[in-house]
Design a protein around this motif. Structure first.
Motif, PDB file in Angstrom:
ATOM      1  N   GLU A 101      40.183  42.111  42.520  1.00 40.98           N
ATOM      2  CA  GLU A 101      39.989  40.845  41.810  1.00 40.98           C
ATOM      3  C   GLU A 101      40.392  40.972  40.345  1.00 40.98           C
ATOM      4  O   GLU A 101      41.045  40.083  39.806  1.00 40.98           O
ATOM      5  N   ALA A 102      40.018  42.086  39.723  1.00 41.34           N
ATOM      6  CA  ALA A 102      40.394  42.300  38.318  1.00 41.34           C
ATOM      7  C   ALA A 102      41.906  42.399  38.184  1.00 41.34           C
ATOM      8  O   ALA A 102      42.497  41.841  37.254  1.00 41.34           O
ATOM      9  N   SER A 103      42.537  43.071  39.121  1.00 43.23           N
ATOM     10  CA  SER A 103      43.992  43.219  39.083  1.00 43.23           C
ATOM     11  C   SER A 103      44.673  41.865  39.286  1.00 43.23           C
ATOM     12  O   SER A 103      45.654  41.552  38.612  1.00 43.23           O
ATOM     13  N   ALA A 104      44.128  41.050  40.200  1.00 47.45           N
ATOM     14  CA  ALA A 104      44.690  39.714  40.432  1.00 47.45           C
ATOM     15  C   ALA A 104      44.544  38.845  39.192  1.00 47.45           C
ATOM     16  O   ALA A 104      45.458  38.094  38.842  1.00 47.45           O
ATOM     17  N   MET A 105      43.400  38.952  38.529  1.00 49.22           N
ATOM     18  CA  MET A 105      43.193  38.169  37.304  1.00 49.22           C
ATOM     19  C   MET A 105      44.162  38.602  36.211  1.00 49.22           C
ATOM     20  O   MET A 105      44.724  37.774  35.512  1.00 49.22           O
ATOM     21  N   GLU A 106      44.355  39.913  36.074  1.00 49.99           N
ATOM     22  CA  GLU A 106      45.298  40.414  35.067  1.00 49.99           C
ATOM     23  C   GLU A 106      46.706  39.934  35.370  1.00 49.99           C
ATOM     24  O   GLU A 106      47.454  39.535  34.475  1.00 49.99           O
TER      25      GLU A 106
ATOM     26  N   MET B 170      50.076  23.417  25.967  1.00 53.31           N
ATOM     27  CA  MET B 170      49.693  23.960  27.265  1.00 53.31           C
ATOM     28  C   MET B 170      48.177  23.904  27.401  1.00 53.31           C
ATOM     29  O   MET B 170      47.453  24.256  26.486  1.00 53.31           O
ATOM     30  N   ALA B 171      47.737  23.488  28.551  1.00 46.28           N
ATOM     31  CA  ALA B 171      46.313  23.526  28.864  1.00 46.28           C
ATOM     32  C   ALA B 171      46.165  24.312  30.160  1.00 46.28           C
ATOM     33  O   ALA B 171      46.916  24.096  31.094  1.00 46.28           O
ATOM     34  N   VAL B 172      45.230  25.205  30.205  1.00 45.92           N
ATOM     35  CA  VAL B 172      45.036  26.021  31.391  1.00 45.92           C
ATOM     36  C   VAL B 172      43.731  25.618  32.039  1.00 45.92           C
ATOM     37  O   VAL B 172      42.689  25.564  31.395  1.00 45.92           O
ATOM     38  N   ASP B 173      43.804  25.336  33.326  1.00 42.91           N
ATOM     39  CA  ASP B 173      42.629  24.945  34.087  1.00 42.91           C
ATOM     40  C   ASP B 173      42.383  26.022  35.120  1.00 42.91           C
ATOM     41  O   ASP B 173      43.179  26.213  36.022  1.00 42.91           O
ATOM     42  N   ALA B 174      41.288  26.764  34.980  1.00 43.21           N
ATOM     43  CA  ALA B 174      40.951  27.834  35.931  1.00 43.21           C
ATOM     44  C   ALA B 174      39.602  27.548  36.558  1.00 43.21           C
ATOM     45  O   ALA B 174      38.584  28.021  36.092  1.00 43.21           O
ATOM     46  N   PRO B 175      39.585  26.740  37.602  1.00 43.21           N
ATOM     47  CA  PRO B 175      38.314  26.423  38.239  1.00 43.21           C
ATOM     48  C   PRO B 175      37.631  27.689  38.738  1.00 43.21           C
ATOM     49  O   PRO B 175      38.287  28.599  39.226  1.00 43.21           O
ATOM     50  N   GLU B 176      36.318  27.714  38.626  1.00 42.38           N
ATOM     51  CA  GLU B 176      35.567  28.906  38.997  1.00 42.38           C
ATOM     52  C   GLU B 176      35.426  29.061  40.501  1.00 42.38           C
ATOM     53  O   GLU B 176      35.088  30.121  40.983  1.00 42.38           O
ATOM     54  N   ASN B 177      35.722  28.028  41.278  1.00 37.65           N
ATOM     55  CA  ASN B 177      35.586  28.159  42.715  1.00 37.65           C
ATOM     56  C   ASN B 177      36.814  28.792  43.354  1.00 37.65           C
ATOM     57  O   ASN B 177      36.884  28.919  44.558  1.00 37.65           O
ATOM     58  N   ARG B 178      37.803  29.227  42.575  1.00 38.61           N
ATOM     59  CA  ARG B 178      38.984  29.906  43.091  1.00 38.61           C
ATOM     60  C   ARG B 178      39.205  31.182  42.297  1.00 38.61           C
ATOM     61  O   ARG B 178      40.149  31.292  41.538  1.00 38.61           O
TER      62      ARG B 178
ATOM     63  N   CYS C 179      40.288  34.232  42.994  1.00 40.80           N
ATOM     64  CA  CYS C 179      41.413  35.134  43.251  1.00 40.80           C
ATOM     65  C   CYS C 179      42.769  34.473  43.069  1.00 40.80           C
ATOM     66  O   CYS C 179      43.784  35.126  43.145  1.00 40.80           O
ATOM     67  N   ARG C 180      42.803  33.165  42.871  1.00 43.61           N
ATOM     68  CA  ARG C 180      44.088  32.499  42.669  1.00 43.61           C
ATOM     69  C   ARG C 180      44.385  32.404  41.189  1.00 43.61           C
ATOM     70  O   ARG C 180      43.510  32.340  40.350  1.00 43.61           O
ATOM     71  N   ALA C 181      45.661  32.385  40.887  1.00 43.37           N
ATOM     72  CA  ALA C 181      46.068  32.247  39.494  1.00 43.37           C
ATOM     73  C   ALA C 181      45.676  30.856  38.999  1.00 43.37           C
ATOM     74  O   ALA C 181      45.705  29.893  39.762  1.00 43.37           O
ATOM     75  N   PRO C 182      45.288  30.747  37.749  1.00 37.34           N
ATOM     76  CA  PRO C 182      44.926  29.435  37.207  1.00 37.34           C
ATOM     77  C   PRO C 182      46.109  28.473  37.253  1.00 37.34           C
ATOM     78  O   PRO C 182      47.255  28.883  37.192  1.00 37.34           O
ATOM     79  N   GLU C 183      45.796  27.201  37.397  1.00 37.03           N
ATOM     80  CA  GLU C 183      46.839  26.191  37.381  1.00 37.03           C
ATOM     81  C   GLU C 183      47.247  25.924  35.942  1.00 37.03           C
ATOM     82  O   GLU C 183      46.436  25.998  35.030  1.00 37.03           O
ATOM     83  N   ILE C 184      48.509  25.597  35.761  1.00 37.23           N
ATOM     84  CA  ILE C 184      48.993  25.273  34.430  1.00 37.23           C
ATOM     85  C   ILE C 184      49.306  23.784  34.406  1.00 37.23           C
ATOM     86  O   ILE C 184      50.003  23.282  35.283  1.00 37.23           O
ATOM     87  N   VAL C 185      48.756  23.092  33.453  1.00 32.33           N
ATOM     88  CA  VAL C 185      48.927  21.655  33.346  1.00 32.33           C
ATOM     89  C   VAL C 185      49.614  21.349  32.025  1.00 32.33           C
ATOM     90  O   VAL C 185      49.216  21.860  30.982  1.00 32.33           O
ATOM     91  N   MET C 186      50.638  20.537  32.073  1.00 32.68           N
ATOM     92  CA  MET C 186      51.332  20.144  30.850  1.00 32.68           C
ATOM     93  C   MET C 186      50.654  18.903  30.282  1.00 32.68           C
ATOM     94  O   MET C 186      50.387  17.950  31.012  1.00 32.68           O
TER      95      MET C 186
END
Length: 192
Positions: A116-121, A147-155, A157-164
């Motif tokens: 999980e740490a490696s995936a986050m990095e 740039m705004a970064v949205d990283a929902p806590e319910n995901r 292991c997935r990379a955060p979504e990037i929203v313009m």
């Protein structure tokens, strides 16, 4: 003297992953690989170190002593023309010994945390790459972007979504004759 316990066939690949993840976080080793202090084959030498560590844990018929593991790790660094003086060899050896004990007991929690740490990095490095690319792409445009970064806590292991997010354009001035005054792109951002 009691023979050392062996990993189950199913635990070996998971433990191999734990070794590689642990070595990938070892700053001294990664710096030696990135800077190619061991020559062009530095990455291969580091991979071989991971294999040597795995073999030591899985092939040894004698009890496993941390001093022997530290020696393997030091030899691996030496093959990359690197010596550490920060005590990290001992820390890495201790982490590997703990991972091995956990895997012997069928406990893979620490390896999952490393994943999980490696995936986050990896996600963070991808975000910074996208941000850097966007900065280059936006440098010649009239509109400024943020740039705004949205990283929902319910995901986790997935990379955060990037929203313009577009910033609103400043209101353009209209002169007394009804013409819209537009600033020159040439002078934009330059001080006179």
């Amino acid at each position: 003297m009691e023979p050392s316990r062996q990993l189950s066939a199913g635990a070996v690949p998971i433990f191999r992953e734990g070794i590689l993840l642990t070595l990938s976080k070892w700053w001294a080793l990664q710096m030696a690989v990135v800077q190619e202090w061991g020559g062009r084959n530095s990455a291969l030498i580091a991979e071989q170190l991971g294999q040597d560590v795995l073999s030591w844990f899985t092939q040894s018929k004698e009890p496993l002593y941390i001093d022997d593991l530290e020696q393997i790790l030091e030899n691996g660094l030496m093959s990359l023309n690197t010596m550490e003086e920060d005590g990290s060899t001992e820390e890495v050896a201790e982490k590997l010994m703990i991972l091995h004990e956990e895997c012997l007991d069928g406990n893979f929690t620490s390896i999952q945390k490393l994943r999980e740490a490696s995936a986050m990095e990896a996600g963070h490095s991808r975000i910074s790459k996208v941000v850097d690319d966007e900065d280059e792409d936006c440098s010649d445009t009239d509109e400024s972007m943020e740039m705004a970064v949205d990283a929902p806590e319910n995901r986790p292991c997935r990379a955060p979504e990037i929203v313009m997010v577009k910033e609103p354009k400043p209101a353009q001035a209209v002169d007394p004759d009804g013409w819209t005054v537009v600033g020159s792109k040439k002078n934009k951002g330059r001080k006179k």
